[in-house]
Design a protein around this motif. Structure first.
Motif, PDB file in Angstrom:
ATOM      1  N   ALA A   1      -4.736   4.711   7.432  1.00 35.08           N
ATOM      2  CA  ALA A   1      -3.393   5.353   6.989  1.00 35.08           C
ATOM      3  C   ALA A   1      -3.250   5.324   5.424  1.00 35.08           C
ATOM      4  O   ALA A   1      -2.447   5.605   4.962  1.00 35.08           O
ATOM      5  CB  ALA A   1      -2.163   4.983   7.681  1.00 35.08           C
ATOM      6  N   GLY A   2      -4.200   4.177   4.800  1.00 36.73           N
ATOM      7  CA  GLY A   2      -4.054   4.031   3.345  1.00 36.73           C
ATOM      8  C   GLY A   2      -3.207   3.470   3.222  1.00 36.73           C
ATOM      9  O   GLY A   2      -2.487   3.155   1.800  1.00 36.73           O
ATOM     10  N   LEU A   3      -2.520   2.436   4.054  1.00 36.80           N
ATOM     11  CA  LEU A   3      -1.574   1.395   3.621  1.00 36.80           C
ATOM     12  C   LEU A   3      -1.940   0.251   2.778  1.00 36.80           C
ATOM     13  O   LEU A   3      -3.121  -0.239   3.156  1.00 36.80           O
ATOM     14  CB  LEU A   3      -0.856   0.849   4.970  1.00 36.80           C
ATOM     15  N   PRO A   4      -1.392  -0.155   1.737  1.00 39.13           N
ATOM     16  CA  PRO A   4      -1.851  -1.285   0.980  1.00 39.13           C
ATOM     17  C   PRO A   4      -1.664  -2.823   1.716  1.00 39.13           C
ATOM     18  O   PRO A   4      -2.486  -3.628   1.098  1.00 39.13           O
ATOM     19  CB  PRO A   4      -0.727  -1.397  -0.137  1.00 39.13           C
TER      20      PRO A   4
ATOM     21  N   ILE B   1      -3.647  -2.932  14.251  1.00 38.05           N
ATOM     22  CA  ILE B   1      -2.682  -2.855  13.089  1.00 38.05           C
ATOM     23  C   ILE B   1      -3.671  -2.687  11.979  1.00 38.05           C
ATOM     24  O   ILE B   1      -3.136  -1.950  11.149  1.00 38.05           O
ATOM     25  CB  ILE B   1      -1.466  -3.598  13.213  1.00 38.05           C
ATOM     26  N   ARG B   2      -4.434  -3.530  11.701  1.00 38.64           N
ATOM     27  CA  ARG B   2      -5.010  -3.762  10.337  1.00 38.64           C
ATOM     28  C   ARG B   2      -5.980  -2.566  10.421  1.00 38.64           C
ATOM     29  O   ARG B   2      -5.881  -1.742   9.379  1.00 38.64           O
ATOM     30  CB  ARG B   2      -5.634  -4.964  10.066  1.00 38.64           C
ATOM     31  N   VAL B   3      -6.753  -2.028  11.221  1.00 40.72           N
ATOM     32  CA  VAL B   3      -7.654  -0.812  11.273  1.00 40.72           C
ATOM     33  C   VAL B   3      -6.705   0.614  10.869  1.00 40.72           C
ATOM     34  O   VAL B   3      -7.199   1.324  10.214  1.00 40.72           O
ATOM     35  CB  VAL B   3      -8.420  -0.800  12.536  1.00 40.72           C
ATOM     36  N   LEU B   4      -5.620   0.740  11.748  1.00 42.03           N
ATOM     37  CA  LEU B   4      -4.892   1.627  11.630  1.00 42.03           C
ATOM     38  C   LEU B   4      -4.052   1.856  10.269  1.00 42.03           C
ATOM     39  O   LEU B   4      -3.964   2.969   9.822  1.00 42.03           O
ATOM     40  CB  LEU B   4      -3.938   1.771  12.933  1.00 42.03           C
ATOM     41  N   SER B   5      -3.613   0.437   9.714  1.00 45.14           N
ATOM     42  CA  SER B   5      -3.175   0.718   8.393  1.00 45.14           C
ATOM     43  C   SER B   5      -4.201   1.109   7.422  1.00 45.14           C
ATOM     44  O   SER B   5      -3.792   1.721   6.560  1.00 45.14           O
ATOM     45  CB  SER B   5      -2.571  -0.674   8.324  1.00 45.14           C
ATOM     46  N   ARG B   6      -5.498   0.556   7.510  1.00 46.94           N
ATOM     47  CA  ARG B   6      -6.507   1.029   6.673  1.00 46.94           C
ATOM     48  C   ARG B   6      -6.721   2.377   6.630  1.00 46.94           C
ATOM     49  O   ARG B   6      -6.688   3.286   5.642  1.00 46.94           O
ATOM     50  CB  ARG B   6      -7.684   0.080   6.868  1.00 46.94           C
TER      51      ARG B   6
ATOM     52  N   SER C   1       5.102  -4.808  10.393  1.00 46.93           N
ATOM     53  CA  SER C   1       6.579  -4.084   9.962  1.00 46.93           C
ATOM     54  C   SER C   1       6.262  -2.986   9.097  1.00 46.93           C
ATOM     55  O   SER C   1       6.997  -1.935   9.164  1.00 46.93           O
ATOM     56  CB  SER C   1       7.684  -4.989   9.331  1.00 46.93           C
ATOM     57  N   THR C   2       5.200  -3.041   8.103  1.00 49.05           N
ATOM     58  CA  THR C   2       4.943  -1.903   7.429  1.00 49.05           C
ATOM     59  C   THR C   2       4.266  -0.829   8.214  1.00 49.05           C
ATOM     60  O   THR C   2       4.529   0.561   7.841  1.00 49.05           O
ATOM     61  CB  THR C   2       4.018  -2.535   6.130  1.00 49.05           C
ATOM     62  N   TYR C   3       3.536  -1.093   9.259  1.00 45.41           N
ATOM     63  CA  TYR C   3       2.715  -0.066   9.795  1.00 45.41           C
ATOM     64  C   TYR C   3       3.919   0.498  10.905  1.00 45.41           C
ATOM     65  O   TYR C   3       4.002   1.859  10.929  1.00 45.41           O
ATOM     66  CB  TYR C   3       1.703  -0.507  10.539  1.00 45.41           C
ATOM     67  N   LEU C   4       4.649  -0.400  11.301  1.00 41.67           N
ATOM     68  CA  LEU C   4       5.644  -0.027  12.079  1.00 41.67           C
ATOM     69  C   LEU C   4       6.661   1.249  11.212  1.00 41.67           C
ATOM     70  O   LEU C   4       6.971   2.200  11.984  1.00 41.67           O
ATOM     71  CB  LEU C   4       6.755  -0.980  12.802  1.00 41.67           C
ATOM     72  N   LEU C   5       7.272   0.777  10.320  1.00 41.10           N
ATOM     73  CA  LEU C   5       7.995   1.506   9.345  1.00 41.10           C
ATOM     74  C   LEU C   5       7.227   2.994   9.025  1.00 41.10           C
ATOM     75  O   LEU C   5       7.778   4.028   8.961  1.00 41.10           O
ATOM     76  CB  LEU C   5       8.445   0.865   8.272  1.00 41.10           C
ATOM     77  N   TYR C   6       5.986   2.665   8.624  1.00 40.23           N
ATOM     78  CA  TYR C   6       5.355   4.041   8.099  1.00 40.23           C
ATOM     79  C   TYR C   6       5.311   4.944   9.209  1.00 40.23           C
ATOM     80  O   TYR C   6       5.199   6.079   9.161  1.00 40.23           O
ATOM     81  CB  TYR C   6       3.824   3.442   7.834  1.00 40.23           C
ATOM     82  N   THR C   7       4.945   4.426  10.519  1.00 37.98           N
ATOM     83  CA  THR C   7       4.821   5.328  11.702  1.00 37.98           C
ATOM     84  C   THR C   7       6.057   5.970  11.989  1.00 37.98           C
ATOM     85  O   THR C   7       6.123   7.181  12.342  1.00 37.98           O
ATOM     86  CB  THR C   7       4.109   4.683  12.823  1.00 37.98           C
ATOM     87  N   ALA C   8       7.153   5.188  11.901  1.00 35.76           N
ATOM     88  CA  ALA C   8       8.342   5.597  12.514  1.00 35.76           C
ATOM     89  C   ALA C   8       8.773   6.710  11.418  1.00 35.76           C
ATOM     90  O   ALA C   8       9.379   7.690  11.813  1.00 35.76           O
ATOM     91  CB  ALA C   8       9.490   4.445  12.507  1.00 35.76           C
ATOM     92  N   GLY C   9       8.714   6.413   9.993  1.00 34.74           N
ATOM     93  CA  GLY C   9       8.929   7.371   9.212  1.00 34.74           C
ATOM     94  C   GLY C   9       8.195   8.674   9.284  1.00 34.74           C
ATOM     95  O   GLY C   9       8.730   9.838   9.129  1.00 34.74           O
TER      96      GLY C   9
END
Length: 270
Positions: free
Chosen positions: A168-171, A161-166, A35-43
């Protein structure tokens, strides 16, 4: 195109196309990896046309809601808190095998209602493609209620999602997966606020020891701990073991066991 042959970049681009087509979206946000990656991308794509809706309930650790609030505050994303009381549902308290269906349906009905009050017709949540391979009765009500699952629609797996989150610099990119606290109960075991609190405090203790991946499964007054090999080694140390047993018994558990099969998702579905 078949999801199995899409590249990760193509899946990400597909996700962005899906979000653009939605226009304005309310994201059910728990602060987990998906949900963090989804919200980040949506934002990033929709900017002010996205709002996070975070449910607060005794089945979710307080740590998660605090992390969700901190993420939204840091990113400048508007957040709406949705109070939820699943223990009011008999079908939840009695903990049948389809407990998740009844719980998620009531939860998303509340989120949909809150989103409608805010002028959002479209609600999205963070199911990914891998979730379809596990027993998840709650996925059925998501479809019934018309809630969208953009990550799944784009063909994104947990690894993607983990790779894309990394990137994107998401914690959250390396954060362990955590389901709601009710998933720690063996089916048929009555769910109470007291027992939910016991499980939450027990897992917080394990986190305080430095364990990364773990679950405390509840079988009556027996706590069955699942963890990874490093966690097993740590919990086998005499001083750590003694302190853990004392803490768990002070919480109200009569027996404390270490599952030699280790951590695994869905072990209560066997």
């Amino acid at each position: 195109m078949d999801d199995s042959v899409r590249t990760r970049t193509e899946k990400q681009e597909h996700l962005e196309e899906i979000l653009r087509s939605m226009g304005r979206v309310a994201v059910a946000f728990s602060s987990g990896v998906d949900s963090t990656y989804l919200l980040y991308t949506a934002g990033r794509i929709l900017q002010e046309n996205v709002v996070a809706f975070t449910a607060v309930a005794p089945i979710f650790p307080k740590r998660e809601s605090e992390e969700a609030e901190a993420f939204c505050r840091a990113r400048g994303i508007r957040q709406v808190i949705v109070p939820y009381h699943p223990l009011e549902l008999q079908a939840f308290r009695e903990n049948p095998k389809d407990r998740c269906y009844h719980c998620k349906k009531a939860l998303f009905q509340k989120v949909l209602s809150a989103a409608e009050e805010q002028g959002f017709e479209c609600v999205a949540e963070g199911t990914n493609l891998d979730d379809l391979s596990d027993y998840r009765p709650g996925l059925r009500d998501i479809e019934e209620l018309g809630v969208r699952s953009p990550l799944k629609e784009a063909g994104l797996t947990k690894a993607d999602i983990r790779v894309l989150s990394r990137e994107a610099g998401l914690p959250t990119w390396e954060r362990p997966s955590f389901a709601c606290l009710a998933s720690r109960f063996v089916y048929g075991e009555a769910i109470t606020e007291e027992k939910l609190s016991m499980v939450e405090k027990a897992e917080a203790y394990l986190a305080g020891l430095g364990l990364v991946q773990y679950r405390v499964r509840l079988h009556g007054m027996l706590a069955r701990i699942e963890t990874d090999p490093a966690g097993m080694e740590q919990l086998s140390e005499s001083e750590v073991r003694a302190g853990l047993c004392k803490y768990m018994k002070d919480l109200g558990f009569q027996y404390v066991t270490l599952d030699l099969q280790g951590y695994r998702t869905g072990s209560m579905n066997l």
